[in-house]
Design an enzyme around this catalytic site. Sequence first.
Site, short mmCIF file in Angstrom:
data_model
loop_
_atom_site.label_atom_id
_atom_site.label_comp_id
_atom_site.label_asym_id
_atom_site.label_seq_id
_atom_site.Cartn_x
_atom_site.Cartn_y
_atom_site.Cartn_z
CG ASP A 1 42.08 42.34 37.74
OD1 ASP A 1 41.14 41.98 37.01
OD2 ASP A 1 42.41 41.73 38.78
CG ASP B 1 36.83 41.05 37.77
OD1 ASP B 1 36.82 39.82 37.57
OD2 ASP B 1 37.89 41.68 38.01
#
Length: 171
Positions: free
Chosen positions: A114, A128
């Site tokens: 991330d 995402d």
Amino acid sequence: MVVLGAILLVLDQITKNWAEANLEELVPQPFLGEFLQLTLLYNSGAAWGMGSGITPVVTCLQMLIVVGVLVFAVTTVRSPWYALALGMILGGALGNIHDRLLRPPAPFRGEVVDFLELPNWPVFNIADMGVVGGAILVVLLSVIGLHTDPSAAEAEKPAAAETEAPEERKA
């Protein structure tokens, strides 16, 4: 749908590889001022790090979701809007599954990369964005009443009109 999913998967992996090569873990770098920062971190759980102790279960659930999306798309979806939404979900899910299967520490236990951070929001990635954006689009399409197969919806209209009582048609 599959082409969009593949494009999203490739874009996700390119950006994750870039983030790993250019960002220092947990050190925020301003990208758009304070609004969007680049902060590299590794997520062993699902959304917002929940379920970090059960990564193999999360991985298997994600793979089942991909199979479900594919079956639903092939058997039911004829709407380009639903195909777009499912392509986004498919590409995003495959991007994170790729991380869980092929990134350290081990297969089915890999950590998701991330690196995008908004104020007061968990750090996320392109995959995402695909999953969440696709899910929002599915809900929106359902709320506005768009059918997954427009030709089937049109075929149902005359049949419904024939079953109405004559006085209902006049009203």
